[in-house]
Design a protein around this motif. Structure first.
Motif, PDB file in Angstrom:
ATOM      1  N   GLN A 189       0.848  -1.208   0.000  1.00  0.00           N
ATOM      2  CA  GLN A 189       0.000   0.000   0.000  1.00  0.00           C
ATOM      3  C   GLN A 189       0.881   1.255   0.000  1.00  0.00           C
ATOM      4  O   GLN A 189       0.645   2.191  -0.752  1.00  0.00           O
ATOM      5  CB  GLN A 189      -0.944  -0.018   1.210  1.00  0.00           C
TER       6      GLN A 189
ATOM      7  N   ASP B  28       6.993   4.019  -1.381  1.00  0.00           N
ATOM      8  CA  ASP B  28       8.181   4.878  -1.504  1.00  0.00           C
ATOM      9  C   ASP B  28       9.237   4.417  -0.520  1.00  0.00           C
ATOM     10  O   ASP B  28       8.909   3.960   0.579  1.00  0.00           O
ATOM     11  CB  ASP B  28       7.831   6.336  -1.126  1.00  0.00           C
TER      12      ASP B  28
ATOM     13  N   MET C  34       8.506   5.984   2.746  1.00  0.00           N
ATOM     14  CA  MET C  34       7.267   5.595   3.428  1.00  0.00           C
ATOM     15  C   MET C  34       7.309   4.129   3.848  1.00  0.00           C
ATOM     16  O   MET C  34       6.431   3.654   4.569  1.00  0.00           O
ATOM     17  CB  MET C  34       6.065   5.799   2.503  1.00  0.00           C
TER      18      MET C  34
ATOM     19  N   HIS D 133      -9.809   3.973  -2.920  1.00  0.00           N
ATOM     20  CA  HIS D 133      -9.976   3.040  -1.802  1.00  0.00           C
ATOM     21  C   HIS D 133     -10.496   1.697  -2.293  1.00  0.00           C
ATOM     22  O   HIS D 133     -10.018   0.644  -1.871  1.00  0.00           O
ATOM     23  CB  HIS D 133     -10.926   3.625  -0.760  1.00  0.00           C
TER      24      HIS D 133
ATOM     25  N   ASN E 149      -6.277   0.457   4.955  1.00  0.00           N
ATOM     26  CA  ASN E 149      -7.013  -0.387   4.008  1.00  0.00           C
ATOM     27  C   ASN E 149      -6.484  -1.823   3.997  1.00  0.00           C
ATOM     28  O   ASN E 149      -7.251  -2.769   3.815  1.00  0.00           O
ATOM     29  CB  ASN E 149      -6.934   0.220   2.596  1.00  0.00           C
TER      30      ASN E 149
ATOM     31  N   GLU F  85     -10.625   5.343   7.987  1.00  0.00           N
ATOM     32  CA  GLU F  85     -10.051   4.471   9.028  1.00  0.00           C
ATOM     33  C   GLU F  85     -11.112   3.980  10.002  1.00  0.00           C
ATOM     34  O   GLU F  85     -10.998   2.886  10.545  1.00  0.00           O
ATOM     35  CB  GLU F  85      -8.952   5.206   9.812  1.00  0.00           C
TER      36      GLU F  85
END
Ligand code: UD1
Length: 376
Positions: free
Chosen positions: A42, A45, A48, A72, A102, A134
């Motif tokens: 998900q 990078d 990330m 989503h 998710n 969320e």
């Protein structure tokens, strides 16, 4: 006793620090647990995702679903499709999902259809705001989990009210704080403070007063007028002290389109790794954020936190900790910052660490899973 096959799911940035301590604890019992780490992809990078594996000493994922970005529905559906074949091939005894992203709901849902047991870590938190993606992920994941591990008393109450049987709920504390406690000593000698010019003078450990900011919730950054107001507020605040802002990719996309006044003391950075961010958080005068986890980490560290949201799913950070909610309105943010600085100078900040946030939540989780296996 048969060894248990445990499959852990990570997907987005806030998952890595929650899974790391559980895997570390399970590694102590190689005859009891076999572990498989699945990364949904998900977040992808380097800043990330990758950097967290080295900072947190997480093993390389055994399986990467490589889903990437999308709407989503696309992201959730892609995770479900790709995860289903992984589950069928590996048939774990338990799948451990964490948090509320998710990836959490997508994987839990696939498990529930295939009759594979799910343990949800950080269950029961509720903002009571169903416009947050969320919140939907949290409610649905809890409904289909077999075991629910909670971080604070409010979560136990929420789950009971939603009809989850008491026997499934275990109040264990906070795995995110396990990671913080474990890694805090490693922040002693990080170069980031010096690199950003935040030390009082070279060679001295004392830091200047500065404010640390993160902002990525759709409600704050997707509307360009709202984000403009927040950035304008930060520029105003940066006239009084440096404002350090590591920018989430969602926010970066929005800022790129803005015609920004430059300000030397508002410092935009790429997203940081765990250790650099923890170093900055630990020494900050105050933190302004809309993140979930940062509300908890600042509470543990005793650093004042202003959360730019109308609600929080983590009320213990307000009742016991250093957190305060503030509207995304320039005047209110500036007033709250002033108030906080006043309280700090008067020494009137309260600080108390919530129950069981002691660095041993993962130990409790692993003991519980081991005992459930004995009972079979
Ligand atoms: C997700 C979680 C949120 C969590 C946040 C922390 C959901 C619903 N939301 O939100 O709970 O607080 O992560 O980071 O799961 N992007 C990149 N590089 C990356 C990751 C994302 O450029 O490595 C871009 C995406 O293309 C997208 C945007 O950032 O445009 C948002 O990513 P997304 O995964 O949709 O959700 P987050 O806002 O990160």
């Amino acid at each position: 006793m048969k060894s248990q096959k445990i499959m852990h799911i990570v997907g987005a940035r806030p998952n890595f620090m929650k899974v790391a301590p559980i895997m570390r604890e399970m590694r102590k019992y190689p005859d009891r647990f076999t572990q498989i780490l699945v990364h949904t992809g998900q977040h992808y990078d380097e800043s990330m995702s990758e950097v967290f594996f080295s900072d947190l000493d997480l093993p390389k994922p055994d399986i990467n679903l490589g889903v990437g970005s999308g709407t989503h529905a696309y992201q959730t559906a892609q995770i479900m499709l790709r995860f289903e074949s992984v589950l069928l091939e590996n048939r774990p005894d338990w799948v451990v999902v964490v948090g509320d992203v998710n990836s959490t709901i997508a994987c839990a849902l696939v498990c529930s259809k295939l009759g594979i047991r799910v343990a949800h870590v950080e269950a029961g938190l509720r903002s009571f705001d169903r416009t947050m993606p969320e919140e939907i992920n949290r409610i649905l994941t809890d409904q289909i989990s077999d075991v629910l591990f909670t971080t604070e008393e409010s979560a136990n109450e929420n789950l009971l009210r939603e009809g989850i049987p008491k026997e499934k709920i275990y109040f264990v504390g906070n795995v995110m704080i396990d990671t913080l406690v474990h890694l805090l000593p490693k922040t002693d000698n990080r170069l980031i403070l010096k690199e950003l010019g935040l030390l009082k003078s070279d060679g001295q450990a004392e830091t200047r007063s500065y404010m640390l900011v993160t902002m990525h919730r759709p409600s704050n950054v997707d509307n360009s007028e709202t984000l403009k107001e927040i950035i304008g507020t930060l520029i105003e605040l940066s006239k009084h002290m440096p404002v350090i802002f590591p920018v989430h990719p969602r926010t970066r996309g929005q800022i790129a389109d803005m015609d920004l006044q430059t300000s030397t003391s508002l410092i935009f950075l790429d997203p940081l790794g765990y250790l650099d961010f923890l170093t900055l958080m630990r020494h900050a005068k105050l933190v302004l954020t809309d993140s979930g986890g940062i509300q908890e980490e600042t509470t543990y560290l005793g650093v004042p936190c202003l959360t730019v949201r109308p609600n929080t799913e983590r009320p213990v950070t307000i009742s016991k900790g250093t957190n305060r909610l503030v509207e995304n309105d320039s005047r209110q943010i500036i007033e709250a910052v002033k108030d906080t600085m006043d309280n700090l100078s008067k020494g009137s900040m309260r600080r108390s660490i919530p129950e069981l946030w002691d660095g041993r939540a993962s130990q409790r989780i692993v003991e519980i899973l081991a005992n459930l296996a004995i009972g079979e």
